[in-house]
Design an enzyme around this catalytic site. Sequence first.
Site, PDB file in Angstrom:
ATOM      1  N   CYS A 115       0.804  -1.219   0.000  1.00  0.00           N
ATOM      2  CA  CYS A 115       0.000   0.000   0.000  1.00  0.00           C
ATOM      3  C   CYS A 115       0.839   1.273   0.000  1.00  0.00           C
ATOM      4  O   CYS A 115       0.356   2.339  -0.402  1.00  0.00           O
ATOM      5  CB  CYS A 115      -0.945   0.009   1.198  1.00  0.00           C
ATOM      6  SG  CYS A 115      -2.127  -1.362   1.212  1.00  0.00           S
ATOM      7  N   HIS A 249      -3.543   7.480   2.033  1.00  0.00           N
ATOM      8  CA  HIS A 249      -3.881   6.133   1.587  1.00  0.00           C
ATOM      9  C   HIS A 249      -5.283   5.808   2.078  1.00  0.00           C
ATOM     10  O   HIS A 249      -5.596   5.989   3.253  1.00  0.00           O
ATOM     11  CB  HIS A 249      -2.855   5.152   2.147  1.00  0.00           C
ATOM     12  CG  HIS A 249      -3.252   3.719   2.061  1.00  0.00           C
ATOM     13  ND1 HIS A 249      -3.732   3.145   0.902  1.00  0.00           N
ATOM     14  CD2 HIS A 249      -3.241   2.728   2.995  1.00  0.00           C
ATOM     15  CE1 HIS A 249      -3.992   1.879   1.121  1.00  0.00           C
ATOM     16  NE2 HIS A 249      -3.725   1.603   2.382  1.00  0.00           N
ATOM     17  N   ASN A 279     -10.090   0.075  -0.339  1.00  0.00           N
ATOM     18  CA  ASN A 279      -8.633   0.158  -0.271  1.00  0.00           C
ATOM     19  C   ASN A 279      -8.052  -0.425  -1.553  1.00  0.00           C
ATOM     20  O   ASN A 279      -8.080  -1.637  -1.755  1.00  0.00           O
ATOM     21  CB  ASN A 279      -8.140  -0.617   0.950  1.00  0.00           C
ATOM     22  CG  ASN A 279      -6.629  -0.550   1.124  1.00  0.00           C
ATOM     23  OD1 ASN A 279      -5.910  -0.081   0.248  1.00  0.00           O
ATOM     24  ND2 ASN A 279      -6.151  -1.028   2.257  1.00  0.00           N
TER      25      ASN A 279
END
Length: 322
Positions: A115, A249, A279
């Site tokens: 990520c 994020h 996500n």
Amino acid sequence: MTDVVTRIAGSGSFLPGRVLTNDELAKRVDTSDAWIRERTGIAQRHIASDGETTASLSEAAARRALDDAGLTAADIDLIVVATTTPDLVFPSTATLIQARIGMEQGAAFDVQAVCSGFVYALSVADALLRTGQHRRALVIGAETMSRILNWDDRATCVLFGDGAGAWVLEAVEGKAGQGVLGCYLRSDGRLKDLLHTTGGPSSTQSSGYLVMQGNAVFKHAVVNISEAMTTLMAQHGFSGDDIDWFVPHQANQRILEAVAKRLGIAPGKVVSTVALHGNTSAASVPLAFDVAVKDGRIKRGDLCLLEALGGGLTWGSALVRY
């Protein structure tokens, strides 16, 4: 006095057409729309269809970023792709994109920091441009996380989605304080078990499934991300009040809110797309950034703070003046 600075010349993004809602997931696992929204802020996510891959999503985002910059593949001499879900073990997804867009010069390679990947890729590309090794770069964050999920595990399958975001960067003569101001990267391999996959080519000859200890990751995310951004801002003489837009994020709405509060960043300055995208791992920062550029929130000259935390654990932050 002028210096070589890395300017963001254009941005683009792409999402698969297939939308998977919380209600649809509730038909497969023991969950509900209310449960998912309360704990994550997610209402839906986009899922790649058969025939769509990380490379195809990346290509679409890259072409949109090039169009936004008014450039073509002939103007690019570097591609850096952040992904943890490549099309193939090798060659890199970046080289696949290089061929797809017709770029016949320069270099292309992938960066794997899950990520945190886009922040890592941005740091690498910025360094290569500032030192003169390359002139213009495509930096892409792209994932098909749906391909490594256990769709019977409600703790993880509700969180992730697919997508891609891209920036065109160029080295230009400018004053300090423009473009990419700096990046701050960290990792701690001792925390691997908090967020990882159950397999890999060398260990199990398969990708395995994503597994996560959600509560532990939440705690590390708030503390480590906050420290990374506070340190980076201090290095460049900024505080939370100076930030025009916080582009985090998109992991969990509660994390976004907790980190913003800790840094003293007003809620109205936070770019959140987690409700609609879920996500998307390395794609989430450039996706959210592009959404805010296209809807007019982020404007030229705005100071933007980026951050991410991913498996490894890895984490990092970046300051850019758009």
